[in-house]
Write a protein that holds these residues in place. Structure first.
Motif, PDB file in Angstrom:
ATOM      1  N   ASP A 161      -3.145   4.421  -1.370  1.00 61.62           N
ATOM      2  CA  ASP A 161      -3.501   3.044  -0.865  1.00 61.62           C
ATOM      3  C   ASP A 161      -3.288   1.925  -2.012  1.00 61.62           C
ATOM      4  O   ASP A 161      -3.166   2.270  -3.150  1.00 61.62           O
ATOM      5  N   GLY A 216      -4.132  -2.407  -2.510  1.00 60.55           N
ATOM      6  CA  GLY A 216      -4.691  -3.812  -2.404  1.00 60.55           C
ATOM      7  C   GLY A 216      -4.466  -4.635  -3.253  1.00 60.55           C
ATOM      8  O   GLY A 216      -3.547  -4.571  -4.273  1.00 60.55           O
ATOM      9  N   ASP A 242      -5.522  -4.309   2.023  1.00 59.82           N
ATOM     10  CA  ASP A 242      -5.893  -3.011   1.682  1.00 59.82           C
ATOM     11  C   ASP A 242      -5.180  -1.940   2.608  1.00 59.82           C
ATOM     12  O   ASP A 242      -5.604  -1.868   3.573  1.00 59.82           O
TER      13      ASP A 242
END
Length: 231
Positions: free
Chosen positions: A151, A153, A163
């Motif tokens: 992930d 962001g 995000d």
């Protein structure tokens, strides 16, 4: 068994001597001696490792290093071999926010994330021996890659943040390649160039705005240098 009877006969006629028959069965220069392959070609199994990289067109990556590629080869018969490989690769997933249509803050450098690959592949291979120490080969194969993407962001242009979550899961691979091998007895140095087609369906989502996008099928070129040992 064949014998050298002509010298014995000539000796007997000329001088009345008797000469023992000289056996040449199985001698290296005889016609009935078995054909011996050069040592490296006569061996039927090889294991080894490569290092290299995948090169792409920017989506999802420009380059993906392959720090470790393990392989095993087995002779099927004649010039045909089977090859199995396990490759570990890791590289940038370039600007995933652009996949979902989000513009990041221009005052921040491009934000990428990391994609990790574990690939299991199998090839059929045809070898062409130039001489006892040099070989060319081509290969065709199939495989599967298990892909994990981190992930990521960052700030959005005009305010706010994103995000990004990516569900890459796995890819199917089709592979065509060619290479050169330099033999040193049981050892071989190998250079491989390979085209891999990735059947992919990555789902990319921004967990803040809900925007989403996809990474579909893509192609890479792999360039690998490695060392193998035959037995």
């Amino acid at each position: 068994m064949r014998t050298l009877w002509l010298p014995a006969l000539a000796c007997s006629i000329a001088a009345g001597c008797s000469a023992p028959a000289l056996s040449v069965e199985g001698s290296p220069g005889s016609l009935d001696a078995p054909f011996l392959l050069p040592p490296a070609q006569a061996l039927s199994t090889e294991v080894g490792a490569h290092g290299g990289a995948w090169l792409g067109d920017g989506e999802p990556a420009n380059d993906i290093p392959i720090p470790l590629s393990l392989f095993a080869r087995r002779r099927l018969g004649g010039d045909w071999w089977a090859r199995l490989g396990v490759e570990i690769a890791s590289g940038d997933f370039e600007t995933p926010h652009e996949i979902v249509g989000i513009m990041q803050d221009p005052n921040v450098s491009d934000i990428d994330t990391t994609a990790d690959y574990v690939s299991v592949m199998a090839w059929i291979e045809r070898v062409h021996a130039l001489n006892p120490k040099n070989e060319l080969f081509w290969q065709a194969g199939l495989g599967v890659s298990f892909v994990e993407v981190d992930d990521v962001g960052g700030p959005v242009q005009g305010g706010g943040t994103f995000d990004i979550e990516t569900d890459a899961d796995f890819e199917f691979l089709g592979s065509l390649g060619a290479g050169y091998r330099r033999l040193f007895g049981e050892w071989a140095v190998e250079l491989v160039a390979r085209y891999d087609y990735h059947v992919a369906d990555w789902e990319v989502r921004d967990q803040v705005s809900g925007a989403s996008g996809e990474v579909d099928d893509y192609s890479t070129w792999a360039f690998l240098l490695g060392l193998g040992y035959s037995f």
